[in-house]
Design a protein around this motif. Structure first.
Motif: not given
Length: 102
Positions: A68-97
């Motif tokens: 599991a890399g950083r994207w998987q950790q971000l995905f899991d945190a998002w699904l478990n409501k530990k990280i907000g949508n804005l942070r996720v969109r920021e990472c998707l825009t940047l192309g890295f976590v």
């Protein structure tokens, strides 16, 4: 727990922002798919890198498992409501976590 600690905890929770549960189906699906694809590609890359270092069949067999890399950790945190949508969109825009988020 002291009153100050309770206040800080509440502020941290509010700082997360809106989570995946407040999105409409189309937006949720788009973010879910993007995160899943990036996590899958990164996890496969980590596994292939581990396999490439192996010289024997036994070593390759020992590398089976969960990568599991950083994207998987971000995905899991998002699904478990530990990280907000804005942070996720920021990472998707940047192309890295960034490491800080994980």
């Amino acid at each position: 727990m002291t009153e100050q600690a309770t206040t800080q905890l509440a502020e941290q929770k509010n700082a997360i922002g809106p989570t995946c549960e407040v999105l409409n189906d189309g937006t949720y699906g788009a973010i879910y798919t993007a995160l899943m694809e990036r996590a899958k590609a990164e996890n496969e890359g980590l596994y292939q890198a581990a396999i490439a270092k192996c010289k024997t069949k036994r070593q390759r067999e020992s590398k089976a498992g969960y990568y599991a890399g950083r994207w998987q950790q971000l995905f899991d945190a998002w699904l478990n409501k530990k990280i907000g949508n804005l942070r996720v969109r920021e990472c998707l825009t940047l192309g890295f976590v960034p490491e800080v988020i994980c």
